[in-house]
Scaffold this motif. Structure first.
Motif, mmCIF file in Angstrom:
data_model
loop_
_atom_site.group_PDB
_atom_site.id
_atom_site.type_symbol
_atom_site.label_atom_id
_atom_site.label_comp_id
_atom_site.label_asym_id
_atom_site.label_seq_id
_atom_site.Cartn_x
_atom_site.Cartn_y
_atom_site.Cartn_z
ATOM 1 N N GLU A 240 8.597 -17.635 0.602
ATOM 2 C CA GLU A 240 8.041 -17.215 -0.681
ATOM 3 C C GLU A 240 7.163 -15.986 -0.488
ATOM 4 O O GLU A 240 6.551 -15.806 0.576
ATOM 5 C CB GLU A 240 7.234 -18.345 -1.311
ATOM 6 N N PHE A 241 7.089 -15.158 -1.498
ATOM 7 C CA PHE A 241 6.273 -13.953 -1.434
ATOM 8 C C PHE A 241 5.797 -13.622 -2.847
ATOM 9 O O PHE A 241 6.445 -13.994 -3.832
ATOM 10 C CB PHE A 241 7.056 -12.787 -0.833
ATOM 11 N N PRO A 242 4.669 -12.920 -2.975
ATOM 12 C CA PRO A 242 4.121 -12.617 -4.306
ATOM 13 C C PRO A 242 4.824 -11.426 -4.937
ATOM 14 O O PRO A 242 5.167 -10.449 -4.259
ATOM 15 C CB PRO A 242 2.651 -12.295 -4.006
ATOM 16 N N ILE A 243 5.043 -11.508 -6.245
ATOM 17 C CA ILE A 243 5.651 -10.411 -6.996
ATOM 18 C C ILE A 243 4.877 -10.195 -8.285
ATOM 19 O O ILE A 243 4.156 -11.078 -8.753
ATOM 20 C CB ILE A 243 7.132 -10.666 -7.335
ATOM 21 N N SER B 296 11.876 -6.954 -14.379
ATOM 22 C CA SER B 296 11.547 -5.882 -13.445
ATOM 23 C C SER B 296 10.459 -6.396 -12.514
ATOM 24 O O SER B 296 9.393 -6.816 -12.981
ATOM 25 C CB SER B 296 11.071 -4.635 -14.196
ATOM 26 N N MET B 297 10.737 -6.358 -11.203
ATOM 27 C CA MET B 297 9.849 -7.014 -10.238
ATOM 28 C C MET B 297 9.457 -6.062 -9.111
ATOM 29 O O MET B 297 10.283 -5.259 -8.657
ATOM 30 C CB MET B 297 10.533 -8.252 -9.648
ATOM 31 N N PHE B 298 8.209 -6.177 -8.670
ATOM 32 C CA PHE B 298 7.689 -5.436 -7.531
ATOM 33 C C PHE B 298 7.131 -6.436 -6.510
ATOM 34 O O PHE B 298 6.467 -7.407 -6.878
ATOM 35 C CB PHE B 298 6.583 -4.459 -7.938
ATOM 36 N N ASP B 299 7.397 -6.171 -5.239
ATOM 37 C CA ASP B 299 6.867 -6.999 -4.157
ATOM 38 C C ASP B 299 5.393 -6.629 -3.941
ATOM 39 O O ASP B 299 5.055 -5.474 -3.679
ATOM 40 C CB ASP B 299 7.676 -6.742 -2.883
ATOM 41 N N LEU B 300 4.522 -7.624 -4.036
ATOM 42 C CA LEU B 300 3.075 -7.397 -3.901
ATOM 43 C C LEU B 300 2.555 -7.675 -2.502
ATOM 44 O O LEU B 300 1.345 -7.635 -2.282
ATOM 45 C CB LEU B 300 2.315 -8.280 -4.897
ATOM 46 N N THR B 301 3.461 -7.963 -1.563
ATOM 47 C CA THR B 301 3.002 -8.349 -0.228
ATOM 48 C C THR B 301 2.133 -7.275 0.394
ATOM 49 O O THR B 301 1.010 -7.543 0.857
ATOM 50 C CB THR B 301 4.210 -8.645 0.676
ATOM 51 N N GLU B 302 2.634 -6.038 0.417
ATOM 52 C CA GLU B 302 1.871 -4.955 1.041
ATOM 53 C C GLU B 302 0.614 -4.646 0.244
ATOM 54 O O GLU B 302 -0.430 -4.347 0.826
ATOM 55 C CB GLU B 302 2.744 -3.704 1.151
ATOM 56 N N ARG B 303 0.691 -4.712 -1.090
ATOM 57 C CA ARG B 303 -0.494 -4.427 -1.896
ATOM 58 C C ARG B 303 -1.593 -5.446 -1.633
ATOM 59 O O ARG B 303 -2.768 -5.087 -1.455
ATOM 60 C CB ARG B 303 -0.126 -4.419 -3.371
ATOM 61 N N LEU B 304 -1.232 -6.727 -1.601
ATOM 62 C CA LEU B 304 -2.238 -7.752 -1.341
ATOM 63 C C LEU B 304 -2.783 -7.645 0.074
ATOM 64 O O LEU B 304 -3.979 -7.876 0.300
ATOM 65 C CB LEU B 304 -1.632 -9.134 -1.574
ATOM 66 N N ALA C 201 -6.623 -7.015 0.953
ATOM 67 C CA ALA C 201 -7.366 -7.850 1.897
ATOM 68 C C ALA C 201 -8.011 -7.002 2.984
ATOM 69 O O ALA C 201 -9.157 -7.243 3.388
ATOM 70 C CB ALA C 201 -6.436 -8.901 2.510
ATOM 71 N N GLU C 202 -7.278 -5.972 3.450
ATOM 72 C CA GLU C 202 -7.839 -5.098 4.478
ATOM 73 C C GLU C 202 -9.011 -4.292 3.908
ATOM 74 O O GLU C 202 -10.031 -4.115 4.591
ATOM 75 C CB GLU C 202 -6.750 -4.165 4.992
ATOM 76 N N ILE C 203 -8.883 -3.824 2.670
ATOM 77 C CA ILE C 203 -9.992 -3.087 2.048
ATOM 78 C C ILE C 203 -11.209 -3.989 1.902
ATOM 79 O O ILE C 203 -12.346 -3.577 2.178
ATOM 80 C CB ILE C 203 -9.555 -2.527 0.683
ATOM 81 N N GLU C 204 -10.981 -5.242 1.492
ATOM 82 C CA GLU C 204 -12.097 -6.175 1.352
ATOM 83 C C GLU C 204 -12.738 -6.462 2.705
ATOM 84 O O GLU C 204 -13.958 -6.565 2.825
ATOM 85 C CB GLU C 204 -11.601 -7.467 0.699
ATOM 86 N N ARG C 205 -11.864 -6.580 3.736
ATOM 87 C CA ARG C 205 -12.423 -6.812 5.070
ATOM 88 C C ARG C 205 -13.259 -5.626 5.519
ATOM 89 O O ARG C 205 -14.341 -5.794 6.104
ATOM 90 C CB ARG C 205 -11.276 -7.045 6.056
ATOM 91 N N GLN C 206 -12.782 -4.418 5.234
ATOM 92 C CA GLN C 206 -13.543 -3.232 5.618
ATOM 93 C C GLN C 206 -14.836 -3.128 4.806
ATOM 94 O O GLN C 206 -15.851 -2.669 5.332
ATOM 95 C CB GLN C 206 -12.690 -1.989 5.432
ATOM 96 N N ARG C 207 -14.769 -3.563 3.527
ATOM 97 C CA ARG C 207 -16.013 -3.585 2.746
ATOM 98 C C ARG C 207 -17.024 -4.536 3.367
ATOM 99 O O ARG C 207 -18.217 -4.227 3.478
ATOM 100 C CB ARG C 207 -15.711 -4.008 1.313
ATOM 101 N N ASP C 208 -16.546 -5.720 3.747
ATOM 102 C CA ASP C 208 -17.440 -6.689 4.394
ATOM 103 C C ASP C 208 -18.004 -6.115 5.686
ATOM 104 O O ASP C 208 -19.201 -6.284 5.987
ATOM 105 C CB ASP C 208 -16.682 -7.986 4.673
ATOM 106 N N ALA C 209 -17.132 -5.442 6.452
ATOM 107 C CA ALA C 209 -17.613 -4.850 7.695
ATOM 108 C C ALA C 209 -18.644 -3.758 7.421
ATOM 109 O O ALA C 209 -19.630 -3.613 8.145
ATOM 110 C CB ALA C 209 -16.431 -4.279 8.490
#
Length: 541
Positions: free
Chosen positions: A249-252, A270-278, A282-290
């Motif tokens: 399963e993957f988010p769309i 019409s569908m877009f894969d959100l895997t890379e966006r999410l 998550a990486e942006i949030e991790r960098q914000r926390d850092a």
């Protein structure tokens, strides 16, 4: 100029005998010609117009006085008459002629005509007694046909454009009928779900791309729409889980709309894969926390610098007075007390200097440093936390390690972070050990000895401080060193991997430092060139 005639084959003769009916009945033949819906002319032997029906006069707008008895060339123009030369040759041979095409009548009417020319009583030695000409104007039909052909071409071009857009769209487009059967599955959908278009057409979309836990809700929604119920998600952007062909399963993000084609309802998603966006979020949030953590540490460093400056003066007084007291004491018990006071003050001074080194921002400065001193400083800084946490620390530091050219502050910070990580993963009551030892390889020449620092951490519990890959690479680069790994971040070299697995099995986070003298050909493949120099055992690694 009129175009040459495009001859066609004449229709086959009809069935039946009408000779007796027409014998002696000229009125019957005239009535047939008068009521015929086509334009009819009868030409005599000199090709002059002997008869024209009403349809001919309506079509040309001429009066009978302008036509009857006149040569046909005067009516249709000389240029058009010249194009009939091949037809006249056939007529003289007794053949009926049929042609169809564009022609110019009377020099001004560009019309699409279909004509049949029939000779009457032909003979080889003389022209036909008469020629019956029956013609129909198909111009409006031809123009309508051309318009329809142009519309078909435009529709085909539009369809090709739409098909190209669908085939090359970045979004996955899946269309179904009102029952949920797939009718379109574009290449982007094939790549997203791992399904071939031919394998999806006609199959229920719920069985292909919708996770099993959502299929009941999907079927209920389709049934509600078929019954004319309200549409809850049409035209709205929604995020949901989709199913690939391998069962993962993957988010769309999906937008669904309804289309009516020839009275048939279709639904397109019409569908877009959100895997890379999410993952990026998550990486942006991790960098914000850092970043927030870094800002906190910066503020704490400024506070530590101020505290350290305030402590330096009283510590200097305590150390000076303790040294004077040692010099004046003759009693052994008092001398031991004064020594302990001085050593405690010196330890506090070292901690204060460590705080200052951590808080100050200064460029990298390479100078000879002892790895053992860095280990002792880090352990001194953490001794209170280790002691209050019920963690026992054992020192086994070799005295013959050579000095290394490095920035003591940065390398010391690495050692401190690794020890903090080990402390956070160690349960109270367990022991931690730090040791250092030297190793000398046999060789014919004796170059200057080198000291190396290798670190590895594998944490089973979350929340450890550790050291990020980026910071670790940056510090190694600043110190002129490097990191070797086999096939991915966080993996050790092959010669250290077996020892690392044994350490992990015993719940260790290990810090290595060693001394070696390389041979001319380098260490043997797969051999160990150093001994472990520091280890912190932890219950969860």
């Amino acid at each position: 100029m009129a175009k040459p005639l495009n001859f066609e084959s004449t229709p086959p003769p009809g069935a039946g005998d009408i000779d007796q009916l027409l014998a002696g009945q000229p009125g019957l033949l005239r009535a047939l010609l008068d009521q015929m819906p086509a334009r009819v002319l009868v030409l005599d032997e000199q090709e002059c117009i002997a008869y024209a029906n009403h349809e001919f006069f309506v079509f040309t707008g001429l009066h009978p006085k302008q036509v009857l008895g006149k040569h046909i060339a005067l009516v249709i123009s000389e240029d058009t008459y010249a194009t009939y030369a091949p037809a006249r040759a056939r007529l003289r041979n007794g053949e009926a002629v049929c042609w169809e095409g564009w022609t110019v009548l009377a020099g001004r009417w560009h019309r699409f005509m279909r004509e049949h020319l029939v000779p009457v009583n032909p003979s080889p030695d003389r022209p036909p007694r008469a020629i019956v000409v029956m013609s129909r104007d198909l111009t409006s039909l031809k123009e309508r046909e051309a318009d329809l052909q142009a519309q078909v071409q435009r529709l085909q071009a539009t369809e090709a454009l739409k098909s190209s857009i669908v085939d090359n769209a970045l979004a996955a487009l899946v269309s179904t009928d009102a029952n949920g059967a797939v009718v379109e599955f574009n290449p982007a959908a094939e790549r997203m779900f791992g399904l071939a278009r031919a394998d999806t057409l006609g199959r229920p979309v719920g069985d292909l791309i919708i996770p099993p836990r959502h299929r009941a809700a999907h079927e209920a929604g389709m049934a509600r729409l078929r019954e004319g119920g309200p549409a809850r998600i049409l035209g709205r952007r929604i995020e949901m889980q989709a199913l690939r062909v391998d069962g993962t399963e993957f988010p769309i993000e999906m937008v669904l709309w309804r289309t009516e084609v020839d009275g048939v309802t279709h639904y397109t998603a019409s569908m877009f894969d959100l895997t890379e966006r999410l993952r990026a979020q998550a990486e942006i949030e991790r960098q914000r926390d850092a970043l927030r953590q870094s800002e906190k540490l910066t503020a704490m460093g400024s506070l530590l610098a101020g505290v350290a400056h305030e402590l330096n003066n009283p510590l200097a007084i305590v150390m000076g007075r303790a040294s004077l007291l040692e010099a004046k004491c003759n009693d052994a018990e008092l001398l031991a007390d004064a020594t302990r006071i001085r050593e405690a003050a010196e330890r506090c001074g070292r901690i204060v200097r460590t705080f200052l080194a951590m808080a100050r921002k200064k460029p990298t400065a390479h100078r000879p440093v002892q790895l053992n001193d860095l280990a002792r400083g880090a352990l001194d800084l953490l001794s209170y936390n280790l002691r209050t946490g019920g963690i026992e620390v054992e020192h086994r530091l070799a005295a013959d390690l050579p000095a290394v050219l490095a920035d003591a502050d940065q390398v010391g910070q690495i050692v401190l972070n690794l020890l903090v990580n080990a402390q956070q993963g160690t349960h109270p009551g367990r022991s931690a050990a730090a040791r250092a030892s030297g190793h000398r390889a046999d060789c014919r020449s004796r170059p200057a000895p080198r000291a190396r620092l290798a670190a590895g951490s594998r944490q089973r519990s979350r929340g450890g401080a550790g050291e990020s890959q980026h910071d670790f690479r940056r510090v190694l680069h600043d110190q002129g060193g490097g990191r070797r790994h086999r096939s991915g971040a966080g993996r050790l070299t092959q010669r250290c991997r077996r020892a690392w697995r044994r350490a992990v099995a015993r719940g260790r986070v290990t810090l290595w430092s060693w001394r070696e003298l390389p041979t001319r050909t380098g260490p043997a493949a797969g051999g160990r060139s150093a001994e472990h120099a520091g280890a912190c055992r932890s219950g969860s690694g």
